[in-house]
Structure formats: C-alpha cells, structure tokens
Motif scaffolding. Structure first.
Motif, PDB file in Angstrom:
ATOM      1  N   CYS A  74       0.906  -1.092   0.248  1.00 49.90           N
ATOM      2  CA  CYS A  74      -0.112  -0.008  -0.021  1.00 49.90           C
ATOM      3  C   CYS A  74       0.972   1.263   0.013  1.00 49.90           C
ATOM      4  N   CYS A  77      -0.312   3.928   3.258  1.00 52.39           N
ATOM      5  CA  CYS A  77       0.096   3.491   4.631  1.00 52.39           C
ATOM      6  C   CYS A  77       1.621   2.621   4.701  1.00 52.39           C
ATOM      7  N   CYS A  90      -6.447  -2.213   0.421  1.00 50.85           N
ATOM      8  CA  CYS A  90      -5.562  -2.113   1.851  1.00 50.85           C
ATOM      9  C   CYS A  90      -6.525  -2.472   2.979  1.00 50.85           C
ATOM     10  N   TYR A  92      -5.657  -2.186   5.830  1.00 45.71           N
ATOM     11  CA  TYR A  92      -5.283  -1.140   7.111  1.00 45.71           C
ATOM     12  C   TYR A  92      -5.823   0.249   7.050  1.00 45.71           C
ATOM     13  N   CYS A  93      -5.818   0.788   5.736  1.00 45.84           N
ATOM     14  CA  CYS A  93      -6.339   2.088   5.819  1.00 45.84           C
ATOM     15  C   CYS A  93      -7.480   2.264   4.727  1.00 45.84           C
ATOM     16  N   SER A  95      -7.275   2.131   1.315  1.00 45.42           N
ATOM     17  CA  SER A  95      -6.674   2.470   0.096  1.00 45.42           C
ATOM     18  C   SER A  95      -7.030   1.799  -0.996  1.00 45.42           C
TER      19      SER A  95
END
Ligand SMILES: [Zn+2]
Length: 118
Positions: A74, A77, A90, A92-93, A95
């Motif tokens: 990504c 992040c 992603c 985690y974020c 995106s």
C-alpha cells in the motif's frame, strides 16, 4: 500453451547450468511459482515430462513446485498484505493505491544433480 513456453525456458536454463557444472544428469528441479501467476501446475507438469523425455540431461528429472505467496504493497500507509485475501484494497487504511510486489513470478529455486551410476 503458456506453460509449454515456460517449461522450454526452464529446461534450457537448467541444461545450461548443468553444462557449466559438468553434470551429466539432473535429478530434481525445485520451481517456485507465484500464487497469482497464470501458470497451471498440472499443465506445467505434463509439459515438463514431455520436454524432459527429449533431453538426455533431463530424462526422468523430478519437478517440485513451491508456491510464492502473493503480497501487495500500500503506497498510502506503506503496509504490505496478502493479495489473495484482500485483493487491491488495503485492509489497514482502505486505500486502493496499492500494487503487487510479489507473487506473479516464477523462478528456479534449486537444481539437484542426479547420483552418478556406479
Ligand atoms: Zn494502506
């Protein structure tokens, strides 16, 4: 067929390495294939057997296939995550600004010379 071209390329590479090392016979080749590559292992094995039967150096050579896990990076992040599980987004974020860093390739990991006959 895509796999046939790959087998031709691998066998040629292995034959060259065998020649450089003065090996008469290659007993085993370990090939790593990316998880999201388009290679179909069963086709690859069929092509392998056929191609090896034509080559004195490669006759009867065993093919071992290992999988390289697909990993996506990504850009937002800067985390990496499993491609097959999460796709292009992603975890985690959230995106979509991501790209595959590993898992679409194939490579020879190991070549084993066959035992010399007594
Ligand atoms: Zn992210």
């Amino acid at each position: 067929m895509h796999e046939l071209g790959i087998v031709f390329h691998i066998v040629k590479t292995v034959e060259e390495i065998a020649a450089e090392n003065q090996a008469d016979r290659v007993g085993k080749v370990v090939l790593q294939i990316g998880e999201v590559s388009t290679i179909i292992p069963s086709y690859l094995e069929d092509c392998w057997k056929w191609k090896c039967s034509k080559s004195p150096v490669m006759a009867g050579c065993e093919l071992v296939i290992e999988t390289i896990p697909a990993i996506t990076f990504c850009e937002d992040c800067r985390e990496t995550f499993a491609t097959v599980e999460h796709g292009k987004t992603c975890p985690y974020c959230g995106s979509g600004n991501t790209y595959l860093i590993q898992g679409n390739e194939h490579q020879i990991k190991e070549i084993e010379v066959a035992d010399q006959e007594q």
